[in-house]
Design a protein around this motif. Structure first.
Motif, short mmCIF file in Angstrom:
data_model
loop_
_atom_site.label_atom_id
_atom_site.label_comp_id
_atom_site.label_asym_id
_atom_site.label_seq_id
_atom_site.Cartn_x
_atom_site.Cartn_y
_atom_site.Cartn_z
N LYS A 5 -7.36 -8.20 28.49
CA LYS A 5 -6.32 -7.64 27.58
C LYS A 5 -4.97 -7.35 28.17
O LYS A 5 -4.98 -7.24 29.59
CB LYS A 5 -6.85 -6.45 26.92
CG LYS A 5 -8.00 -6.59 26.18
CD LYS A 5 -8.40 -5.37 25.32
CE LYS A 5 -7.50 -5.26 24.05
NZ LYS A 5 -7.92 -6.37 23.19
N LYS B 5 -9.90 -2.24 15.74
CA LYS B 5 -10.82 -3.14 16.67
C LYS B 5 -12.16 -3.16 15.77
O LYS B 5 -12.62 -2.16 15.35
CB LYS B 5 -10.83 -3.04 17.81
CG LYS B 5 -9.47 -2.84 18.52
CD LYS B 5 -9.52 -2.84 20.11
CE LYS B 5 -9.90 -4.11 20.71
NZ LYS B 5 -8.82 -5.35 20.59
N CYS B 22 -15.48 -5.07 22.18
CA CYS B 22 -14.84 -5.72 21.28
C CYS B 22 -15.53 -6.97 20.77
O CYS B 22 -15.80 -7.70 21.68
CB CYS B 22 -13.50 -5.98 21.70
SG CYS B 22 -12.28 -6.78 20.70
N THR B 24 -14.20 -9.56 19.50
CA THR B 24 -12.91 -10.59 19.65
C THR B 24 -13.02 -10.91 20.88
O THR B 24 -13.15 -12.32 21.43
CB THR B 24 -11.68 -10.29 18.98
OG1 THR B 24 -12.07 -9.62 17.81
CG2 THR B 24 -11.04 -11.55 18.95
N CYS B 25 -12.66 -10.24 21.78
CA CYS B 25 -12.27 -10.50 23.35
C CYS B 25 -13.31 -9.78 24.37
O CYS B 25 -12.96 -10.19 25.56
CB CYS B 25 -10.93 -10.11 23.57
SG CYS B 25 -10.68 -8.14 23.66
ZN LIG Z 1 -10.54 -7.43 21.67
#
Ligand SMILES: [Zn+2]
Ligand SMILES: [Zn+2]
Lengths: 175, 175
Positions: A5, B5, B22, B24-25
């Motif tokens: 990130k 998130k 998370c 997504t990431c």
């Molecule tokens: Zn993420």
């Protein structure tokens, strides 16, 4: 495995300190000091130490200790770490010391403890996943040159002081 | 302001506990218990309390206390909180108590303290941003029904015990 990130360092609205804020979605990654819970474990006049199987300081000796988990009392955490790292069941005694290590953002709560001794024939301890070996040391034959962390030196010294002079409340960082 | 998130609860590779990861990431949002640092502040035979300007428990009375920041010693944190919430400069004494509040994942380190008294004519305290007012209370006239948190009751009781019988090491949670 995961996309690193991108965080910006800034003061979120309504906050008083800089935090890491995600550039993409605004997620605030609050970071707090961590609480280490552990124990100086005595048995049969000796002290139990664990040789670390993980970094940092792999191969060096430490006491059973680690990070307190959410919703855990410090005492439960100290007992859990001894189970995980030394397969040992502890009877906790007095709080030996409260150390602060600000450069690592740690506060350490260290108990005096004894091994619980179940029925004969049962092993009292062993190497957990994070330990290469676990052993009892005579107080006059400690692996002084192979101790993992400065605070482990402090707590062994403080435990000796309690054994010599009795318990008078938890120690803090040595001068 | 920020996209919420989406986190999944799972055990990351090499870890032993479930964490929020998370979707997504893959960012792992480690959450740790938090360290609260604070003080029971005495001055002229009275005790200093702050009426909260923020939730939770807005309008109720508490002691100067808050979360320890990264790279801060607990003592520095306790003094900082008194400056922020009560515009007060403290001389810290003994560690009064270590409380654990596992349902809030908090460990509280509470000191005994006195107001530092600079030259005459200088205000010794005042309401910081998070306080509606700050006041000194007689020990026999505490705002008992308007105390913000159970631990504040505990520490006031424990401070009374020290005043009556002397200091004998930090208290823990009452039975
Ligand atoms: Zn993420
Ligand atoms: Zn983001």
């Amino acid at each position: 495995m995961s996309t690193p990130k991108q965080f910006d360092r800034l003061v979120p609205t309504g906050d008083t300190h800089e935090r890491d804020v995600c550039r993409t979605c605004g997620f605030v990654n609050y970071q707090n000091p961590r609480i280490v819970v552990g124990s100086v474990v005595r048995h049969a006049g000796k002290v139990l130490l664990c040789r670390r199987a993980i970094e940092p300081r792999r191969g060096f000796w430490t006491v059973p200790a680690g990070y307190l988990e959410l919703h855990e009392t410090p005492e439960d955490g100290a007992r859990r770490e001894a189970r995980e790292e030394a397969l040992a069941d502890l009877a906790l005694g007095e709080l030996l010391a409260i150390y602060s290590v600000p450069h690592l953002s740690q506060v350490q709560l260290i108990w005096r403890a004894e091994l619980n001794t179940p029925g004969t024939g049962t092993a009292l301890f062993g190497a957990g996943e994070e330990s290469l070996e676990v052993a009892l040391f005579d107080w006059d034959n400690l692996p002084t040159d192979e101790i993992a962390f400065p605070t482990v030196h402090w707590m062994l010294k403080h435990e000796r002081e309690v054994m010599a002079k009795g318990y008078r409340g938890p120690f803090g960082n040595p001068e």
